[in-house]
Motif scaffolding. Structure first.
Motif, PDB file in Angstrom:
ATOM      1  N   PHE A 257       0.806  -1.219   0.000  1.00  0.00           N
ATOM      2  CA  PHE A 257       0.000   0.000   0.000  1.00  0.00           C
ATOM      3  C   PHE A 257       0.843   1.274   0.000  1.00  0.00           C
ATOM      4  O   PHE A 257       0.356   2.330  -0.401  1.00  0.00           O
ATOM      5  N   ALA A 258       2.086   1.175   0.459  1.00  0.00           N
ATOM      6  CA  ALA A 258       2.921   2.374   0.582  1.00  0.00           C
ATOM      7  C   ALA A 258       3.046   3.159  -0.727  1.00  0.00           C
ATOM      8  O   ALA A 258       2.958   4.399  -0.711  1.00  0.00           O
ATOM      9  N   PRO A 259       3.262   2.492  -1.893  1.00  0.00           N
ATOM     10  CA  PRO A 259       3.386   3.282  -3.134  1.00  0.00           C
ATOM     11  C   PRO A 259       2.142   4.085  -3.473  1.00  0.00           C
ATOM     12  O   PRO A 259       2.235   5.152  -4.079  1.00  0.00           O
ATOM     13  N   ILE A 260       0.984   3.583  -3.077  1.00  0.00           N
ATOM     14  CA  ILE A 260      -0.266   4.282  -3.400  1.00  0.00           C
ATOM     15  C   ILE A 260      -0.291   5.656  -2.740  1.00  0.00           C
ATOM     16  O   ILE A 260      -0.737   6.649  -3.327  1.00  0.00           O
ATOM     17  N   PHE A 261       0.210   5.713  -1.500  1.00  0.00           N
ATOM     18  CA  PHE A 261       0.139   6.956  -0.738  1.00  0.00           C
ATOM     19  C   PHE A 261       1.469   7.696  -0.697  1.00  0.00           C
ATOM     20  O   PHE A 261       1.574   8.721  -0.021  1.00  0.00           O
ATOM     21  N   GLY A 262       2.450   7.189  -1.432  1.00  0.00           N
ATOM     22  CA  GLY A 262       3.757   7.833  -1.429  1.00  0.00           C
ATOM     23  C   GLY A 262       3.705   9.275  -1.879  1.00  0.00           C
ATOM     24  O   GLY A 262       4.352  10.151  -1.300  1.00  0.00           O
ATOM     25  N   ARG A 263       2.923   9.568  -2.894  1.00  0.00           N
ATOM     26  CA  ARG A 263       2.872  10.945  -3.418  1.00  0.00           C
ATOM     27  C   ARG A 263       2.247  11.896  -2.410  1.00  0.00           C
ATOM     28  O   ARG A 263       2.581  13.074  -2.359  1.00  0.00           O
ATOM     29  N   TYR A 264       1.327  11.371  -1.573  1.00  0.00           N
ATOM     30  CA  TYR A 264       0.731  12.224  -0.547  1.00  0.00           C
ATOM     31  C   TYR A 264       1.746  12.512   0.559  1.00  0.00           C
ATOM     32  O   TYR A 264       1.761  13.584   1.139  1.00  0.00           O
ATOM     33  N   HIS A 265       2.611  11.525   0.836  1.00  0.00           N
ATOM     34  CA  HIS A 265       3.610  11.696   1.896  1.00  0.00           C
ATOM     35  C   HIS A 265       4.656  12.735   1.495  1.00  0.00           C
ATOM     36  O   HIS A 265       5.160  13.484   2.315  1.00  0.00           O
ATOM     37  N   ARG A 266       4.966  12.776   0.205  1.00  0.00           N
ATOM     38  CA  ARG A 266       5.969  13.735  -0.271  1.00  0.00           C
ATOM     39  C   ARG A 266       5.410  15.149  -0.318  1.00  0.00           C
ATOM     40  O   ARG A 266       6.143  16.121  -0.181  1.00  0.00           O
TER      41      ARG A 266
END
Length: 315
Positions: A257-266
């Motif tokens: 799931f991490a890649p899905i929300f990676g852009r939000y984390h950045r």
């Protein structure tokens, strides 16, 4: 979710107008004898709605029987729905009641009714018209008293227009119509759903995971959730494979799931999303929300006016 006589106990959670209206409508539907057609995308919780209607109805003490219409081939449809006598066909070594007789006095939930073949639709229509079942193999015809709730993620009006679904069956089913909106259309419900699911898994697993920290919560609210509530549940259940202690953050997301929300984390969440997340997290207690944002209450009120944010159903 655990059962009971409250729609909230069946995973129907939210403060958006669409969900609060749905929760208000379900007891009225449950009190009627009308057939019900529940529509909505995959993962929105159609079976949860059907279970709530059954639990709120006078039939609650009788059986709630589920039939996956998409898994019923034509050569088994009559046996599965109507039952058969012993020796009715090769391999029928004992009599079988059939799902309609099993549900007598209760509720039959026909999941994915749009997947049912035209042949099977004709058989089902006959039962709806006569309220009688004829098991295969010469067993006596018998009357049944069954509440029918059907569900689909298809556009049945379009299916009727293209002659893939019988118009007469559609009109029989489309009496009490319930549309469940996708999660992307009600982002304010994400925080409540996440908290509910986390509490459920905490109880199940004796864990102490707390609701997501503000940055992650804002990201969850911004994500479009193509798999809807089911996808959110799957995400949280994956976290509970190795549950953290305390607040859920980006670092606790499983690798899948991490890649899905990676852009939000950045990218920092927008200010409006931070405000909405804080309000949902504090059940719209403005003093507590302002405190969690390190703002004064007057600053919060200015932001609410700036972004035209108000609590659903606020007058």
């Amino acid at each position: 979710m655990i059962g009971g006589n409250d729609p909230l106990n069946y995973g129907i959670v939210g403060s958006s107008p669409a969900i609060t209206n749905l929760i208000d409508y379900l007891p009225k539907v449950a009190r009627s004898r009308a057939t019900v057609l529940v529509t909505g995308e995959t993962g929105t919780g159609k079976e949860c709605v059907a279970q709530a209607i059954h639990a709120l109805s006078a039939r609650a003490a009788r059986r709630f029987v589920v039939v996956n219409c998409g898994a019923l081939p034509d050569n088994l449809i009559e046996s599965e729905l109507f039952g058969h006598a012993r020796g009715a066909f090769t391999g029928a070594v004992e009599a079988v009641k059939g799902r309609l007789i099993e549900a007598d006095g209760g509720t039959l939930f026909l999941d994915e009714i749009g997947e049912m073949s035209l042949y099977a639709q004709a058989k089902l229509l006959r039962v709806l018209e006569t309220q009688e079942v004829q098991p295969l193999g010469g067993a006596p015809r018998r009357s049944v008293d069954v509440r029918i709730i059907a569900a689909t993620n298809r556009d049945l009006e379009q299916e009727v227009a293209e002659r893939r679904f019988r118009a007469d069956l559609f009109y029989r089913l489309n009496v009490a119509r319930i549309l469940i909106p996708p999660l992307r259309e009600r982002p304010g419900d994400v925080a409540l759903l996440a908290a509910e699911v986390i509490a459920e898994f905490n109880s199940r697993d004796a864990a102490d995971v707390e609701p997501p920290e503000p940055g992650l919560m804002a990201a969850l609210a911004e994500y479009d959730w193509p798999g809807n509530v089911r996808e959110l549940r799957n995400l949280i259940e994956a976290v509970f494979i190795d549950p953290p202690h305390g607040r859920l953050s980006f670092e606790h997301l499983p690798p899948a799931f991490a890649p899905i929300f990676g852009r939000y984390h950045r990218s920092p969440p927008s200010e409006k999303l931070r405000v909405m997340a804080a309000l949902e997290r504090t059940n719209w207690n403005k003093a507590e929300a302002a405190k969690s944002l390190n703002w004064s209450r007057m600053t919060l009120y200015r932001k609410l006016a700036k972004y035209d944010v108000s609590r659903p159903n606020d007058d």
